[in-house]
Design an enzyme around this catalytic site. Structure first.
Site, PDB file in Angstrom:
ATOM      1  N   LEU A 193       0.729  -1.225  -0.123  1.00  0.00           N
ATOM      2  CA  LEU A 193      -0.159   0.184   0.050  1.00  0.00           C
ATOM      3  C   LEU A 193       0.700   1.276  -0.103  1.00  0.00           C
ATOM      4  O   LEU A 193       1.621   1.349   0.950  1.00  0.00           O
ATOM      5  CB  LEU A 193      -0.809   0.017   1.280  1.00  0.00           C
ATOM      6  N   ASP A 194       0.529   2.168  -0.994  1.00  0.00           N
ATOM      7  CA  ASP A 194       1.248   3.440  -1.093  1.00  0.00           C
ATOM      8  C   ASP A 194       2.739   3.391  -1.109  1.00  0.00           C
ATOM      9  O   ASP A 194       3.468   4.400  -0.713  1.00  0.00           O
ATOM     10  CB  ASP A 194       0.557   4.201   0.173  1.00  0.00           C
ATOM     11  N   GLU A 195       3.450   2.259  -1.662  1.00  0.00           N
ATOM     12  CA  GLU A 195       4.811   2.119  -1.810  1.00  0.00           C
ATOM     13  C   GLU A 195       5.083   1.804  -3.215  1.00  0.00           C
ATOM     14  O   GLU A 195       6.312   1.453  -3.548  1.00  0.00           O
ATOM     15  CB  GLU A 195       5.316   1.108  -0.815  1.00  0.00           C
TER      16      GLU A 195
END
Length: 284
Positions: free
Chosen positions: A227-229
């Site tokens: 997530l979000d990386e």
């Protein structure tokens, strides 16, 4: 009207003579290079290159270019992509309830700033259906719960296939995509309302305000299973102060989100982004 161009995005182990080797492929076939850029990442020993040239006067028919360049790339174990400027990709936008990023993308698309077709909008709510109707774009309501997530994501994948979608934009789509969906459709750009890697996940403006930060930002990135990386395409920041409320953070952040997402989408559509090692090189 500009003549059609071809673009090669190339990555391979660095070695002497690569710029000449790739440029000579175009020159030897009568091509006129209109954009050339390269970068060497010395930490990984990787060479990254973008070449764009006019197809008018190029000796190879476009259907033969990939085979001919593949013969050069194979001994170098290069990864490469070939794109043509007159091949218009079909893009889907996924949304929830917030309309600012959706409207900005549609306005820019209508003004001719984004070189794409947008035949499909998917949402887990019906709040933005009227916007899709206003722009004459097919809208599908696909509500998702923990219980039906697997089946609904299969439906979403079926819709992407039915509409021949090549790129998905998460324009404030407030759902976490499953690894299965990402594996089956990896070409996804997300906008996150934070200057990543700071404040990933939910409510970053609230957490930033509580932390007393002096800048806030927005990040557009490719979606991965973590997530979000995913690899970052574009980021911008704006200053805030102790006088700003959470509502001020959100208002300022929305302006950034619109700009950052639209810029990232345009860069992707112009084939200016090359991902590697969970990072990107952006050839502006």
């Amino acid at each position: 009207m500009k003549s059609a161009t071809a673009t090669l995005l190339i990555s391979c182990a660095d070695s002497p003579g690569l710029v000449a080797k790739f440029a000579n492929f175009i020159y030897a076939n009568g091509g006129n290079i209109i954009h050339a850029d390269q970068h060497t990442d010395f930490s990984t020993g990787l060479f990254l290159n973008r070449l764009e040239w006019q197809l008018e006067g190029f000796n190879l028919p476009r259907e033969a270019i990939a085979t001919a360049f593949g013969a050069i790339a194979k001994p170098l174990e290069a990864k490469w992509q070939l794109h043509f400027s007159d091949t218009i990709p079909r893009m889907a936008i996924w949304v929830t309830k917030q309309d600012h990023c959706l409207l900005d993308l549609l306005w820019r698309w209508q003004a001719g700033e984004l070189n794409a077709e947008i035949p499909l909008i998917i949402s887990n709510h019906t709040s933005l259906k009227a916007i899709a109707e206003r722009f004459q774009i097919d809208f599908y309501h696909v509500p998702i719960t923990k219980e039906n997530k697997v089946e609904q994501e299969e439906l979403e994948l079926e819709l992407l296939s039915k509409y021949d979608i090549k790129l998905v934009i998460l324009a404030k789509y407030m759902q976490i995509l499953s690894p299965n969906l990402i594996a089956n459709f990896p070409n996804i750009i997300n906008i996150h309302h934070s200057f990543l890697p700071a404040f990933p996940g939910a409510k970053p403006y609230h957490r930033a305000h509580a932390r007393g930060v002096k800048i806030i930002g927005a990040t557009a990135h490719y979606v991965t299973e973590v997530l979000d990386e995913g690899p970052i395409i574009e980021q911008q920041v704006v200053h805030v102060s102790h006088r700003d409320t959470i509502a001020d953070f959100i208002r300022k952040g929305k302006d950034l989100e619109r700009l950052v997402l639209s810029h990232a989408v345009r860069l992707h559509l112009e084939n200016r982004v090359l991902s590697y090692d969970n990072r990107t090189v952006v050839f502006n």
